[in-house]
Design a protein around this motif. Structure first.
Motif, short mmCIF file in Angstrom:
data_model
loop_
_atom_site.label_atom_id
_atom_site.label_comp_id
_atom_site.label_asym_id
_atom_site.label_seq_id
_atom_site.Cartn_x
_atom_site.Cartn_y
_atom_site.Cartn_z
N UNK A 119 3.90 7.60 1.15
CA UNK A 119 2.72 7.50 2.00
C UNK A 119 2.24 6.06 1.97
N UNK A 120 1.97 5.50 3.14
CA UNK A 120 1.55 4.11 3.26
C UNK A 120 0.08 4.03 3.64
N UNK A 121 -0.70 3.30 2.83
CA UNK A 121 -2.11 3.11 3.12
C UNK A 121 -2.34 1.98 4.12
N UNK A 122 -1.41 1.06 4.19
CA UNK A 122 -1.54 -0.11 5.06
C UNK A 122 -0.53 -0.05 6.19
N UNK A 123 -0.78 -0.80 7.24
CA UNK A 123 0.17 -0.86 8.33
C UNK A 123 1.40 -1.64 7.93
N UNK A 124 2.52 -1.38 8.58
CA UNK A 124 3.75 -2.09 8.28
C UNK A 124 3.67 -3.54 8.73
N UNK A 125 4.28 -4.40 7.94
CA UNK A 125 4.32 -5.82 8.31
C UNK A 125 5.53 -6.46 7.65
N UNK A 126 5.97 -7.58 8.18
CA UNK A 126 7.11 -8.29 7.62
C UNK A 126 6.72 -8.90 6.28
N UNK A 175 0.80 -1.22 0.00
CA UNK A 175 0.00 0.00 0.00
C UNK A 175 0.83 1.26 0.00
N UNK A 176 2.05 1.18 -0.52
CA UNK A 176 2.93 2.36 -0.55
C UNK A 176 2.66 3.20 -1.79
N UNK A 177 2.41 4.47 -1.56
CA UNK A 177 2.21 5.43 -2.64
C UNK A 177 3.35 6.43 -2.62
#
Length: 136
Positions: free
Chosen positions: A128-135, A105-107
């Motif tokens: 800008x990230x639409x989603x939360x960070x995850x591995x 979700x990175x823009x």
């Protein structure tokens, strides 16, 4: 040119606030101060500032929205409007929102602008990230 730019565009505390080698608050001026002001507008949530509740782009409103053309268009419009309202030292030439990584979700929000006082063009890419960070 630096002194003229500083006089016209102003000088103020660097963002983020840090200390210089002498232990004084680090200052920025000219085109770098304008770039920092743009990032500050993009980073600020609406309602975050007590005396200016409408300040900022309010990009957090788009968190967890689906990655797509509608979301990209709404973000582009929000960024352009916020910069026109809150940064009078620039003319916004173009705001483009590109999907850098659909899965995360990175823009990339690319802002092309002209500093009015010096008639100099600059670009700024704001991730800008639409989603939360995850591995991955």
């Amino acid at each position: 040119m630096g002194e003229v730019s500083e006089q016209v565009l102003g000088q103020g505390w660097a963002t983020p606030v840090t200390l210089d080698a002498q232990g004084e608050v680090r200052l920025e001026a000219g085109a770098e101060k304008v770039r920092q002001a743009i990032r500050l507008i993009l980073d600020t949530r609406r309602g975050e500032r007590v005396m200016r509740p409408d300040f900022g782009a309010g990009l957090e409103d788009f968190l967890f929205e689906p990655v797509g053309t509608t979301t990209s268009a709404l973000i582009r419009q929000r960024v352009e409007t916020a910069l026109i309202v809150w940064e009078p030292r620039i003319d916004v030439h173009e705001v483009a929102v590109d999907v850098a990584d659909r899965r995360s979700g990175r823009l990339h929000i690319t802002i092309s602008y002209r500093v009015r006082a010096t008639n100099t063009f600059y670009n700024l890419v704001y991730p800008f990230f639409l989603q939360e960070g995850r591995a991955t």
